[in-house]
Write a protein that holds these residues in place. Structure first.
Motif, PDB file in Angstrom:
ATOM      1  N   SER A   1       0.872  -1.081  -0.140  1.00  0.00           N
ATOM      2  CA  SER A   1      -0.043  -0.055  -0.004  1.00  0.00           C
ATOM      3  C   SER A   1       0.744   1.168   0.130  1.00  0.00           C
ATOM      4  CB  SER A   1      -0.985   0.041   1.183  1.00  0.00           C
ATOM      5  OG  SER A   1      -0.180   0.015   2.520  1.00  0.00           O
ATOM      6  N   MET A   2       2.043   1.228   0.401  1.00  0.00           N
ATOM      7  CA  MET A   2       3.030   2.414   0.426  1.00  0.00           C
ATOM      8  C   MET A   2       3.044   3.243  -0.753  1.00  0.00           C
ATOM      9  SD  MET A   2       6.169   1.779   2.974  1.00  0.00           S
ATOM     10  CE  MET A   2       7.215   0.698   1.655  1.00  0.00           C
ATOM     11  N   PHE A   3       3.296   2.508  -1.797  1.00  0.00           N
ATOM     12  CA  PHE A   3       3.432   3.075  -3.162  1.00  0.00           C
ATOM     13  C   PHE A   3       2.307   2.553  -4.348  1.00  0.00           C
ATOM     14  CE2 PHE A   3       7.630   3.599  -1.324  1.00  0.00           C
ATOM     15  CZ  PHE A   3       7.944   4.769  -1.107  1.00  0.00           C
ATOM     16  N   ALA A   4       1.293   1.954  -3.830  1.00  0.00           N
ATOM     17  CA  ALA A   4       0.487   1.503  -4.745  1.00  0.00           C
ATOM     18  C   ALA A   4      -0.198   2.591  -5.662  1.00  0.00           C
ATOM     19  CB  ALA A   4      -0.954   0.594  -4.047  1.00  0.00           C
ATOM     20  N   PRO A   5      -0.422   3.714  -5.278  1.00  0.00           N
ATOM     21  CA  PRO A   5      -0.948   4.801  -6.258  1.00  0.00           C
ATOM     22  C   PRO A   5       0.076   5.486  -7.237  1.00  0.00           C
ATOM     23  CG  PRO A   5      -1.552   5.404  -3.741  1.00  0.00           C
ATOM     24  CD  PRO A   5      -0.399   4.270  -4.015  1.00  0.00           C
ATOM     25  N   VAL A   6       1.375   4.919  -6.988  1.00  0.00           N
ATOM     26  CA  VAL A   6       2.335   5.638  -7.887  1.00  0.00           C
ATOM     27  C   VAL A   6       2.250   4.834  -9.107  1.00  0.00           C
ATOM     28  CG1 VAL A   6       4.731   5.925  -8.102  1.00  0.00           C
ATOM     29  CG2 VAL A   6       3.776   6.080  -5.820  1.00  0.00           C
TER      30      VAL A   6
ATOM     31  N   THR B   1      -7.155   8.856   0.720  1.00  0.00           N
ATOM     32  CA  THR B   1      -6.877   9.646  -0.549  1.00  0.00           C
ATOM     33  C   THR B   1      -7.397  11.223  -0.114  1.00  0.00           C
ATOM     34  OG1 THR B   1      -9.259   9.457  -1.151  1.00  0.00           O
ATOM     35  CG2 THR B   1      -7.500   7.956  -2.156  1.00  0.00           C
ATOM     36  N   GLU B   2      -7.346  11.473   1.077  1.00  0.00           N
ATOM     37  CA  GLU B   2      -8.061  12.757   1.734  1.00  0.00           C
ATOM     38  C   GLU B   2      -6.484  13.357   2.074  1.00  0.00           C
ATOM     39  OE1 GLU B   2      -8.821  15.918   2.193  1.00  0.00           O
ATOM     40  OE2 GLU B   2     -10.809  14.895   1.775  1.00  0.00           O
TER      41      GLU B   2
ATOM     42  N   PRO C   1      -4.635  11.046  -5.118  1.00  0.00           N
ATOM     43  CA  PRO C   1      -4.053  11.711  -3.970  1.00  0.00           C
ATOM     44  C   PRO C   1      -3.478  10.431  -2.723  1.00  0.00           C
ATOM     45  CG  PRO C   1      -5.912  12.848  -4.426  1.00  0.00           C
ATOM     46  CD  PRO C   1      -6.141  11.658  -5.126  1.00  0.00           C
ATOM     47  N   HIS C   2      -2.440  10.674  -2.244  1.00  0.00           N
ATOM     48  CA  HIS C   2      -1.888   9.601  -1.488  1.00  0.00           C
ATOM     49  C   HIS C   2      -1.242  10.129  -0.172  1.00  0.00           C
ATOM     50  CE1 HIS C   2      -0.532   5.809  -0.295  1.00  0.00           C
ATOM     51  NE2 HIS C   2       0.946   6.004  -0.474  1.00  0.00           N
ATOM     52  N   PRO C   3      -2.120  10.651   0.922  1.00  0.00           N
ATOM     53  CA  PRO C   3      -1.430  11.299   2.011  1.00  0.00           C
ATOM     54  C   PRO C   3      -0.405  10.508   2.841  1.00  0.00           C
ATOM     55  CG  PRO C   3      -3.744  10.559   2.666  1.00  0.00           C
ATOM     56  CD  PRO C   3      -3.375  10.240   1.036  1.00  0.00           C
TER      57      PRO C   3
ATOM     58  N   PRO D   1      -1.859   5.028   8.749  1.00  0.00           N
ATOM     59  CA  PRO D   1      -2.884   3.975   8.702  1.00  0.00           C
ATOM     60  C   PRO D   1      -2.921   3.232   7.518  1.00  0.00           C
ATOM     61  CG  PRO D   1      -3.738   5.882   9.767  1.00  0.00           C
ATOM     62  CD  PRO D   1      -2.264   6.542   9.392  1.00  0.00           C
ATOM     63  N   VAL D   2      -2.655   4.040   6.335  1.00  0.00           N
ATOM     64  CA  VAL D   2      -2.588   3.377   4.865  1.00  0.00           C
ATOM     65  C   VAL D   2      -1.670   2.282   4.829  1.00  0.00           C
ATOM     66  CG1 VAL D   2      -2.318   3.895   2.432  1.00  0.00           C
ATOM     67  CG2 VAL D   2      -3.594   5.679   3.850  1.00  0.00           C
ATOM     68  N   ILE D   3      -0.448   2.257   5.389  1.00  0.00           N
ATOM     69  CA  ILE D   3       0.599   1.254   5.501  1.00  0.00           C
ATOM     70  C   ILE D   3       0.409   0.150   6.287  1.00  0.00           C
ATOM     71  CG2 ILE D   3       3.112   0.869   5.570  1.00  0.00           C
ATOM     72  CD1 ILE D   3       3.510   3.940   5.154  1.00  0.00           C
TER      73      ILE D   3
END
Length: 523
Positions: A127-132, A462-463, A150-152, A424-426
């Motif tokens: 999940s750390m770099f999934a949106p990259v 994503t916020e 977006p990836h806060p 928390p995303v990680i």
């Protein structure tokens, strides 16, 4: 409202970073710090391996784009400045111009792009770099990270041991980065220290990299990391001055014993980023535990204060949610389930499990294969018996057996220890997202599914607005506290123990999983 910000490596920023490190004396250059790791790292390359055994040496050998101070504020490191676009879909890193790898080759944006690709493919924290989606390299010192959304969590993911910048000219040779021969031998890093020797089961020796890009640092000449799994041996070595620093110590007896030793200092600061929490996991997919009233009753039957004061001897702080108490996102106002046997009994009656011949039903309680969990497990068994729940303690043959059982939801209850890893995303979302049920150990091993929780975690992920994000996580914590797929007990009582001779020990949010280039030895 999304925002744009910049951070610059100026005299002011550098001074602020030093100030947060609470330096009591003028730093001195030179000397050998003798410290300890409790287990042998599988590899020294954090780009392909998580965990605190890799984190300590790895964060010294490899630099990250950012570093964090003890107030959760990002600071420049390999990136002297950065910008986030208004829509949150681009993060531009401006690298320092004078950084080199340990073989003298310059660190460039190509190495950043390569490192991101390796981490995305090989690191366990997907999940750390999934949106990259890609990393552009318009010039040697500019890296533009492009995101699908977006990836806060990205800022934290670019610090500590989580985003090590590794050399493309070494690891891009076509060999498997996870099993690359240079992961443990002849390591070419980007950090303040370089590898001298890694002797499996014995020690890791690092020495100052004189070409490090931060002028005058690191202060130490050398770091000797002894590998000592036995806590009694570590205690003796700390008492007699053989060891100067130990981190991630969590045994209450050891902490209390060493707190009485003259010349030693003990602190629990520096573990908010790691975010370790002890909890009682409950399988919500089978038997009585499918009913949240049963899970609530179990929470009311357990005297958390007894665990904190009698078993952990006052060395740990309470955890009320799955977010670590040191995190800015932690909500301390959720229901705490104070000991109430009458309420527990009433909930069990209401759920359709009346007392019959001194018992309501049977459950299994797994003894997790971690040091120190036996007293808590035995206490919980005893506590549940007071409300008619017969818990049978089961011991797995080894860690893989326990991990398989947890990952396949083949259990009723088990104590567990899980890390937040900064955002928390990680490290938090993985435990509660319904699409992560039964994906192995430290996934959603409770079989917990709640559509609103899924929605909240997706929105929070994503916020970029801090206050809106905090509100989303607050609602998430309230729901989980009510439904109790997990009963949260305490933050793992991790402590750093250091000699009076050690100046500026690591106290930031990553502890020794961050660079200790500002640690020094006093006269």
């Amino acid at each position: 409202m999304r925002h744009m910000f910049k951070q610059f490596l100026t005299a002011t920023a550098a001074a602020a970073l030093l100030a947060t490190s609470a330096m009591a004396d003028e730093p001195k250059r030179g000397g050998t710090l003798v410290t300890v790791i409790t287990s042998t790292p599988r590899v020294l390359n954090p780009a392909v391996q998580s965990g605190i055994a890799t984190g300590f040496p790895g964060a010294q050998l490899f630099a990250s784009p950012l570093r964090y101070d003890d107030s959760w504020t990002p600071q420049p490191y390999l990136a002297k400045s950065w910008e986030v676009s208004e829509d949150g879909l681009k993060v531009t890193l401006h690298l320092v111009e004078n950084a080199t790898f340990h073989d003298g080759q310059p660190i460039t944006s190509e190495d950043v792009a390569f490192s991101v690709d390796v981490i995305k493919e090989y690191h366990p924290f997907k999940s750390m770099f999934a949106p990259v989606t890609s990393v552009d390299t318009p010039d040697a010192h500019t890296a533009v990270i492009n995101l699908s959304k977006p990836h806060p969590a990205l800022m934290l993911a670019m610090s500590g041991q989580l985003m090590s910048i590794i050399p493309k000219h070494i690891y891009g040779d076509g060999q498997d980065p996870k099993n690359h021969p240079r992961n443990n031998v002849d390591v070419v890093g980007s950090g303040p220290f370089k590898l001298v020797e890694f002797k499996n089961g014995e020690h890791i020796i690092l020495e100052r990299y004189d070409g490090f890009f931060m002028e005058g640092r690191p202060y130490l000449d050398k770091i000797v990391m002894r590998i000592m799994p036995d806590s009694s041996a570590r205690a003796i070595a700390l008492e007699n001055g053989e060891l100067m620093l130990a981190a991630f110590e969590a045994e209450p007896t050891l902490i209390q014993r060493l707190s009485k030793v003259k010349g030693l200092n003990i602190t629990n600061k520096g573990y908010g980023g790691i975010g370790p929490i002890d909890w009682l996991a409950m399988n919500t997919t089978r038997g009585p535990l499918q009913d949240k009233r049963v899970r609530q009753a179990i929470a009311y039957a357990i005297d958390k204060n007894f665990i904190l004061k009698a078993i952990l001897r006052g060395t740990a702080v309470e955890a009320k949610t799955g977010i670590h108490p040191d995190s800015p996102l932690y909500d301390a106002d959720v229901n705490n389930y104070p000991l109430d046997l009458d309420k527990a009994a009433a909930l069990l009656d209401e759920a359709g499990f009346p007392m019959k011949d001194g018992k309501r039903f049977d459950l299994t309680l797994e003894l997790a294969p971690f040091p120190g969990y036996k007293p808590q497990t035995e206490y919980i068994k005893q506590a549940l018996s007071k409300v008619g729940i017969n818990a049978t303690i089961h011991s797995s043959a080894d860690f893989p057996s326990w991990a398989k059982m947890m990952g396949t939801l083949d259990f009723d209850m088990s104590l567990d220890s899980v890390y937040n890893w900064g955002d928390p995303v990680i490290g938090v979302n993985r435990t509660y997202m319904s699409d992560n049920i039964g994906k192995g150990v430290w996934s959603n091993t409770q079989g917990y599914a709640n559509a609103r929780v899924d929605e909240l975690l997706q929105m929070a992920g994503t916020e970029n607005d801090p206050e809106k994000r905090k509100a989303l996580y607050k609602e998430f914590q309230e729901i989980v506290a009510d439904e109790v797929p997990i009963y949260f007990l305490n933050a793992v009582p991790m402590h750093t123990i250091y000699s009076d001779k050690v100046g500026n020990p690591p106290m930031g949010i990553w502890g020794t999983s961050s660079p200790i280039d500002m640690t020094y030895l006093k006269d």
